[in-house]
Write an enzyme that holds these catalytic residues in place. Structure first.
Site, PDB file in Angstrom:
ATOM      1  N   SER A  51     107.936  13.797  48.174  1.00 40.01           N
ATOM      2  CA  SER A  51     108.165  12.997  46.964  1.00 40.01           C
ATOM      3  C   SER A  51     109.386  12.079  47.046  1.00 40.01           C
ATOM      4  O   SER A  51     110.092  11.886  46.057  1.00 40.01           O
ATOM      5  CB  SER A  51     108.245  13.900  45.734  1.00 40.01           C
ATOM      6  N   ASN A  81     103.679   8.180  56.382  1.00 41.53           N
ATOM      7  CA  ASN A  81     102.470   8.905  56.766  1.00 41.53           C
ATOM      8  C   ASN A  81     101.360   8.501  55.795  1.00 41.53           C
ATOM      9  O   ASN A  81     101.393   8.872  54.632  1.00 41.53           O
ATOM     10  CB  ASN A  81     102.765  10.414  56.687  1.00 41.53           C
ATOM     11  N   PHE A  82     100.409   7.751  56.291  1.00 39.60           N
ATOM     12  CA  PHE A  82      99.314   7.279  55.426  1.00 39.60           C
ATOM     13  C   PHE A  82      98.351   8.401  55.052  1.00 39.60           C
ATOM     14  O   PHE A  82      97.566   8.255  54.129  1.00 39.60           O
ATOM     15  CB  PHE A  82      98.500   6.185  56.141  1.00 39.60           C
ATOM     16  N   LYS A  83      98.354   9.489  55.833  1.00 42.77           N
ATOM     17  CA  LYS A  83      97.380  10.572  55.643  1.00 42.77           C
ATOM     18  C   LYS A  83      95.954   9.976  55.673  1.00 42.77           C
ATOM     19  O   LYS A  83      95.684   9.123  56.504  1.00 42.77           O
ATOM     20  CB  LYS A  83      97.683  11.352  54.360  1.00 42.77           C
ATOM     21  N   HIS A  93     102.346  19.206  60.652  1.00 43.39           N
ATOM     22  CA  HIS A  93     102.379  18.864  59.221  1.00 43.39           C
ATOM     23  C   HIS A  93     101.742  20.001  58.422  1.00 43.39           C
ATOM     24  O   HIS A  93     100.734  20.583  58.834  1.00 43.39           O
ATOM     25  CB  HIS A  93     101.637  17.545  58.974  1.00 43.39           C
ATOM     26  N   GLU A 115     109.819  19.262  55.397  1.00 43.40           N
ATOM     27  CA  GLU A 115     109.003  18.882  54.250  1.00 43.40           C
ATOM     28  C   GLU A 115     108.585  20.133  53.472  1.00 43.40           C
ATOM     29  O   GLU A 115     107.576  20.780  53.818  1.00 43.40           O
ATOM     30  CB  GLU A 115     107.734  18.154  54.709  1.00 43.40           C
ATOM     31  N   GLY A 128     103.736  15.426  47.521  1.00 43.57           N
ATOM     32  CA  GLY A 128     102.724  14.860  46.629  1.00 43.57           C
ATOM     33  C   GLY A 128     102.805  15.348  45.197  1.00 43.57           C
ATOM     34  O   GLY A 128     101.864  15.173  44.424  1.00 43.57           O
TER      35      GLY A 128
END
Ligand code: 13P
Length: 233
Positions: free
Chosen positions: A194, A6-8, A89, A158, A164
């Protein structure tokens, strides 16, 4: 194993293209044949010739087209044959205020369009601190209005506090939570939070982990390739 990136809000149109061809070269060179999903930002969606990966959208609105300023709909996705979407998300739930009603109607809409859906759930730290039962109860509420038998569904667990932060959930927490989620749905379950090239092996070795959804550590193609290499099982 499924490996999803996921590049966000990272990468440009150009760097996404460079990334995909670099990853393609690396996976071929290393004989890494696995299920790979990449979620670039919507400005970087495109027709990528000869790319073997599944490209998905991080978000879309429940419409073909219309007056929804700032959103993209089916018309924009169809142009690039995008049939995969991330829904639920935690960043969209928390930072963009997507309620369970919004999330579930999005799920229903894209299910009707027969999209592959990666549906994300995860608890905040204050719930995790209350223990496993509180976590499961919290996650169950995130399945309200969601068809857990949908054949193109993949679930991503998640935990918010692991996203992160560089601090992945423990093997035991992942194992217990995935086991509980397997009772809710028999669809594949990814872990996210992570994940990196070092901890992937232990995470991938957990029976109930069918793949990973990676943010920061996947932003570099060489790094993501390392994750795939170390995590294949
Ligand atoms: P990180 O890998 O940066 O923790 O992000 C995980 C995530 O949110 C993927 O969707």
């Amino acid at each position: 194993m499924i490996f999803a990136s996921n590049f966000k809000t990272n990468h440009t149109r150009k760097s996404t293209r460079d990334y995909l061809y670099r990853l393609q070269e690396l996976t071929i060179k290393n004989n890494l044949f696995s299920k790979v999903y990449i979620f670039p930002p919507s400005t970087a969606l495109d027709n990528f010739e000869n790319i073997a990966f599944n490209i998905g959208t991080q978000n879309a609105y429940t419409t073909q087209n219309g007056a929804f300023t700032g959103e993209i709909g089916l018309e924009q996705l169809e142009e690039f044959d995008i049939k995969t979407i991330l829904i639920g998300h935690s960043e969209r739930r928390e930072k963009l205020f997507e309620t369970q009603d919004i999330v579930s109607s999005k799920f229903q809409f894209f299910k009707d369009q027969e999209f592959d859906i990666i549906y994300c759930v995860g608890e905040p730290i204050e719930i995790r601190e209350k223990g496993d039962d509180a976590v499961i109860e919290y996650l169950l509420a995130q399945f309200e209005g969601i068809d857990t038998t949908y054949e193109k569904l993949t679930i991503a667990y998640e935990p918010i506090w692991a996203i992160g932060t560089g601090k992945s959930a423990s093997i035991k927490d992942i194992e217990n939570t995935h086991k509980a989620l397997k009772k809710i749905s028999n669809k594949p379950i990814l872990y996210g939070g992570s994940v990196n090239a070092k901890n992937i092996e232990d995470i991938a070795n957990i029976d109930s982990v069918d793949g990973v959804l990676v943010g920061s550590a996947s932003l570099d193609a060489d790094n993501f390739c390392e994750i795939i290499k170390n995590g294949l099982k």
